[in-house]
Design an enzyme around this catalytic site. Structure first.
Site, PDB file in Angstrom:
ATOM      1  N   SER A  31       0.804  -1.301   0.050  1.00 52.85           N
ATOM      2  CA  SER A  31       0.025  -0.065  -0.065  1.00 52.85           C
ATOM      3  C   SER A  31       1.014   1.346  -0.094  1.00 52.85           C
ATOM      4  CB  SER A  31      -0.837   0.054   1.211  1.00 52.85           C
ATOM      5  OG  SER A  31      -0.246  -0.192   2.415  1.00 52.85           O
ATOM      6  N   THR A  32       2.041   1.329   0.548  1.00 49.74           N
ATOM      7  CA  THR A  32       2.775   2.658   0.798  1.00 49.74           C
ATOM      8  C   THR A  32       3.439   2.661  -0.492  1.00 49.74           C
ATOM      9  OG1 THR A  32       3.338   1.983   3.017  1.00 49.74           O
ATOM     10  CG2 THR A  32       4.642   3.732   1.999  1.00 49.74           C
ATOM     11  N   ALA A  84       7.539  -1.648   4.316  1.00 52.12           N
ATOM     12  CA  ALA A  84       8.084  -2.846   5.358  1.00 52.12           C
ATOM     13  C   ALA A  84       7.091  -3.138   6.246  1.00 52.12           C
ATOM     14  CB  ALA A  84       9.334  -2.526   6.168  1.00 52.12           C
ATOM     15  N   ASP A  85       6.891  -4.172   6.902  1.00 56.07           N
ATOM     16  CA  ASP A  85       5.728  -4.636   7.870  1.00 56.07           C
ATOM     17  C   ASP A  85       6.487  -4.187   9.183  1.00 56.07           C
ATOM     18  OD1 ASP A  85       3.920  -5.891   6.050  1.00 56.07           O
ATOM     19  OD2 ASP A  85       5.366  -7.461   5.835  1.00 56.07           O
ATOM     20  N   GLU A 104      11.361  -9.368  -3.854  1.00 58.25           N
ATOM     21  CA  GLU A 104      11.811  -8.117  -3.370  1.00 58.25           C
ATOM     22  C   GLU A 104      13.065  -8.303  -3.117  1.00 58.25           C
ATOM     23  OE1 GLU A 104       7.428  -6.947  -1.335  1.00 58.25           O
ATOM     24  OE2 GLU A 104       8.913  -7.639  -0.283  1.00 58.25           O
TER      25      GLU A 104
END
Length: 223
Positions: A31-32, A84-85, A104
């Site tokens: 989403s970012t 990043a999570d 990634e």
């Protein structure tokens, strides 16, 4: 109060400043990153092309007429932009909530600089609250899960999800990740594991954090 999406957008818009013109870049997933692609498309910056890590990112790049190229077509990438999570003070990360962490890592390793963008809730003192995604060959799933259980984790198959390469994801809860580099290597040594979502060998060079006070640019702290 600023919403989480607004914080993501703040970080994403700042990241455009780190993109050099007339170069190839790498684009992550999530989403970012969607906010970043939008900001890059509207910025007027001209790049040669982008290597994308997911179908969703590729589709969004195409909407903004940003050329999508294969990593096999280029000799290297000037910068890789991804979210990043979780990310710690050494800019080591847990990624792969979207299941694209293998792609990634491949694209990140081909890039001169890794710029991570995130909202401030993702900045943590210690990795591990977010479940760790592990991509596994289907036939080895039970074997790998038993090994992860022996390491102190609680593995859970991500139901109904198949990776880009046709593999499965096991999300591991409760792991002690106080030594991310060691844990990344240990999990990857398990036969049947393709890749896990700890980014310690491919840690970010720069973190752009969206905060209530605006975008903060953070560099790794090893202390």
């Amino acid at each position: 109060m600023t919403t989480q999406d607004e914080l993501k957008r703040i970080a994403a818009e700042k990241a455009v400043e780190f993109v050099p013109e007339n170069e190839y870049i790498g684009i992550g997933t999530g989403s970012t990153i969607n906010f970043f692609i939008e900001a890059l498309g509207k910025s007027g910056k001209k790049i040669k092309g982008a290597v994308s890590t997911s179908k969703k990112s590729s589709e969004l790049l195409a909407q903004y007429d940003i050329p999508v190229v294969s990593l096999n077509e280029v000799s290297g990438l000037a910068v890789y932009i991804d979210g990043a999570d979780e990310v710690n003070h050494a800019l080591q990360m847990i990624k792969g909530g979207g299941g694209a962490h293998l792609n990634e890592k491949i694209v990140a390793s081909a890039s001169e600089k890794f710029v991570c963008i995130a909202d401030e809730s993702k900045y943590v003192s210690r990795l591990g609250k977010f479940p760790l995604p592990v991509e596994v060959v289907e036939s080895a799933r039970s074997l790998v899960s038993r090994k992860l259980l022996a390491m102190g984790g609680q593995p859970e198959l991500r139901i109904g999800y198949t990776t880009f390469y046709g593999n499965q994801i096991v999300d591991v809860h409760g792991l002690n990740i106080d030594k991310p580099l060691m844990m990344e290597d240990e999990i990857n040594k398990i036969t049947g594991v393709l890749e896990n979502g700890i980014f310690a060998r491919d840690a970010a060079d720069v973190l752009i954090l969206g905060t209530e006070e605006g975008a903060k640019v953070i560099y790794p702290c090893q202390g």
